[in-house]
Design a protein around this motif. Sequence first.
Motif, short mmCIF file in Angstrom:
data_model
loop_
_atom_site.label_atom_id
_atom_site.label_comp_id
_atom_site.label_asym_id
_atom_site.label_seq_id
_atom_site.Cartn_x
_atom_site.Cartn_y
_atom_site.Cartn_z
N LYS A 257 0.81 -1.21 0.00
CA LYS A 257 0.00 0.00 0.00
C LYS A 257 0.85 1.27 0.00
CE LYS A 257 -3.73 -2.23 2.56
NZ LYS A 257 -4.69 -2.10 3.67
N ARG A 258 2.16 1.09 0.01
CA ARG A 258 3.03 2.26 0.15
C ARG A 258 3.42 2.87 -1.19
NH1 ARG A 258 7.53 -0.94 3.16
NH2 ARG A 258 6.88 -2.30 1.46
N VAL A 259 3.33 2.11 -2.27
CA VAL A 259 3.75 2.61 -3.58
C VAL A 259 2.61 2.43 -4.58
CG1 VAL A 259 6.19 2.14 -3.18
CG2 VAL A 259 4.76 0.38 -4.24
N PRO A 260 2.58 3.24 -5.65
CA PRO A 260 1.55 3.08 -6.69
C PRO A 260 1.69 1.73 -7.40
CG PRO A 260 2.67 5.20 -6.89
CD PRO A 260 3.46 4.39 -5.92
N GLN A 261 0.56 1.21 -7.87
CA GLN A 261 0.58 -0.03 -8.66
C GLN A 261 -0.32 0.15 -9.88
OE1 GLN A 261 0.71 -3.98 -6.58
NE2 GLN A 261 -0.14 -2.83 -4.87
N ASP A 262 0.00 -0.58 -10.94
CA ASP A 262 -0.80 -0.54 -12.17
C ASP A 262 -1.13 -1.97 -12.60
OD1 ASP A 262 -0.78 2.34 -12.85
OD2 ASP A 262 1.38 2.02 -12.93
N GLY A 263 -2.34 -2.16 -13.08
CA GLY A 263 -2.75 -3.48 -13.55
C GLY A 263 -3.87 -3.37 -14.55
N ARG A 264 -4.43 -4.52 -14.89
CA ARG A 264 -5.45 -4.55 -15.94
C ARG A 264 -6.30 -5.80 -15.79
NH1 ARG A 264 -4.30 -2.07 -21.54
NH2 ARG A 264 -6.14 -2.57 -22.75
N PHE A 265 -7.59 -5.71 -16.10
CA PHE A 265 -8.44 -6.90 -16.18
C PHE A 265 -9.60 -6.61 -17.12
CE2 PHE A 265 -10.26 -4.41 -12.72
CZ PHE A 265 -11.63 -4.59 -12.83
N LYS A 266 -10.34 -7.67 -17.46
CA LYS A 266 -11.47 -7.53 -18.39
C LYS A 266 -12.76 -7.96 -17.72
CE LYS A 266 -8.97 -8.40 -22.72
NZ LYS A 266 -8.90 -9.26 -23.92
N ILE A 267 -13.86 -7.34 -18.14
CA ILE A 267 -15.18 -7.81 -17.72
C ILE A 267 -16.03 -7.98 -18.97
CG2 ILE A 267 -15.12 -6.76 -15.43
CD1 ILE A 267 -16.98 -4.57 -16.53
N LYS A 268 -17.01 -8.87 -18.88
CA LYS A 268 -17.93 -9.07 -20.00
C LYS A 268 -19.33 -8.85 -19.49
CE LYS A 268 -18.45 -12.03 -24.01
NZ LYS A 268 -17.96 -13.23 -24.71
N THR A 269 -20.02 -7.83 -20.04
CA THR A 269 -21.41 -7.58 -19.67
C THR A 269 -22.30 -8.21 -20.72
OG1 THR A 269 -21.64 -5.53 -20.93
CG2 THR A 269 -20.66 -5.35 -18.72
N ASP A 270 -23.62 -8.00 -20.58
CA ASP A 270 -24.54 -8.54 -21.58
C ASP A 270 -24.34 -7.87 -22.94
OD1 ASP A 270 -25.66 -10.15 -19.71
OD2 ASP A 270 -27.30 -8.79 -19.21
N HIS A 271 -23.73 -6.68 -22.92
CA HIS A 271 -23.71 -5.88 -24.13
C HIS A 271 -22.35 -5.76 -24.79
CE1 HIS A 271 -27.55 -4.87 -22.36
NE2 HIS A 271 -26.92 -4.40 -21.30
N GLU A 272 -21.28 -5.86 -24.02
CA GLU A 272 -19.96 -5.68 -24.61
C GLU A 272 -18.87 -6.19 -23.68
OE1 GLU A 272 -18.87 -1.47 -24.95
OE2 GLU A 272 -20.47 -1.02 -23.54
N GLU A 273 -17.66 -6.30 -24.24
CA GLU A 273 -16.50 -6.68 -23.44
C GLU A 273 -15.67 -5.42 -23.20
OE1 GLU A 273 -12.90 -9.69 -24.25
OE2 GLU A 273 -14.87 -10.65 -24.15
N VAL A 274 -15.29 -5.20 -21.95
CA VAL A 274 -14.59 -3.98 -21.58
C VAL A 274 -13.30 -4.34 -20.85
CG1 VAL A 274 -14.73 -1.81 -20.27
CG2 VAL A 274 -16.77 -2.73 -21.37
#
Length: 588
Positions: A257-274
């Motif tokens: 929690k002491r330093v910034p972090q960057d990441g990524r993930f995907k979600i899929k809704t009924d209408h599109e993938e984000v």
Amino acid sequence: MHIKESELKELLLDSGLIASSDIQEAQEKIEKNSNLKLGGVLVSEGKISEDDLRRVEGYILGIPFISLKGIHINPEVLKMIPEPIARKHNIIAYKKNDGRELEVAMLDTEDLEAIDFIKKKTGLKVLARLTDSVSVKDALLQYQKSLKDEFGDIIQKESGNIKIAGSTGADDTDENSESELKKMAEDLPVVRIVETLLNHAVIQGASDIHIEPLENQVLVRYRIDGILEDAMVLPKSAGAGITARIKVLANLRLDEKRVPQDGRFKIKTDHEEVSLRVSTLPVSYGEKTVMRLLRESVQGYTLESLGFHGKGLEDFHRATKQKTGMILVTGPTGSGKSTTLYTALDILNTPDVNISTVEDPVEYQMRRINQTQVRPQIGFDFSTGLRALLRQDPDIIMVGEIRDQETASLAINAALTGHLVLSTLHTNSSAGAIPRLVDMGVESFLLVSTLQVIVAQRLLRLLCKKKETYQLTPEEIAQLGEKADLPRVLAALKEEGVVKPEQNFENIPFYKATPSDECADGYHGRVGIYEVLNVTPSIRELIRTGKSAEEIELQAKKEGMMSMLEDGIFKAAQGLTSIEEILRVVSE
């Protein structure tokens, strides 16, 4: 639907939707296979869309057609058909008449099972109307508008049940072990809250989600159409669990929690993938989390749909047809530069070229394009990536951003040695890109040899359908005339057929935002305004002799370039936006 094939054939030909040769080909296939139907063959061959066929069949049967696109349906009427039934049977309740009648829009008006169910459930006479798939999709989204209320209910019911690992104090939550934090992230109320928050953001069309821990609460904000607005206030007790849940999804370290972090993930809704790009940052009362929502594909966009038109569109298209040289897109963060470049790449993406990119980050996944993510922490930056790309036999190169002298020099050299290079730069105007590159150490004679076109851009909010019309006063016209070349704008409006030849700014209708149930502030969606500087021989001579950005811009305007302000006024005259919105976005 029981329709004679001869009737369908006759109406399709009369409507001009299908050529007689297409009908002939379809009938030849039917002769070989008697189980085939004319409409089905034409749809499967891509000769006509399902919606167009549905309209024609409805006309033959005398069934009224209704379009629900952009129509706000009374929530009480909409919810007379439960969402699962509406989604399964493609049926939408949109109007209740006084005579105990319910009008419903359907893709298949012979779905008697669905009609009988609605009759029994509502006790009303059901009047079936035909509609298209776009209408159904828009209407189904309206079921989701109540998600904000649902979110509030989840918070109210579940926040008291959230299990807090360790102490609730802001100062000592760092002592929580990774296993404790993982348990918090898997706590059912936390999972439900994060899932609902993400779904709501997608449906609202948000580009960013901000989760900000304050002293006694957690503030959730969405950036919608470029404007950051409060969405929700959560109990302080929910903050640590929500952050932990997002870290799990993005594969970040839970106990750091002491330093910034960057990441990524995907979600899929009924209408599109984000795809969601996650950034965490230590702040006074915990960790702030910001998520950028990236729709998975920009394929299908055109330069016209982004807002390019007239001479600017022609100049941009001409530049994309070159085999060598450089196309630059400039503007501040969040001005749509990446979308413009990806749209250009989509146009250029043909089987006979090799396209490679080096980006930070890779925002949209594109087919048949080799996309590389820079990783500065291991020494893999833009210049290193670009140097490697040049050994990969590329025809077209996209550099996410020119940030330093080395990247600028490599990009210029690539453009000189037989490659088309596309990139972005942070400047306020198109002419301002030239002194910026010179400041980076690029020689003027190299810019003269490589630059094809420079685009500066901003994003304007679009007015909703409900808007107030008015005409500019002489004083307002005079004020605009001090900042923009109104005769040039008027000439472009007439040349492109937006206004009649006899019209002028005194009698051209303009529009103001009108808040409504569908649009809280009268705006929805965005469009670009552009300043497209075509690097002509006269502009090249000014660059070669070291002239200022102001002199270069003046010459470009003499050669027909519209400024961003002038392009905004053009779009206001089209009824797309308001003068107030233009002046908010374009600062002099």
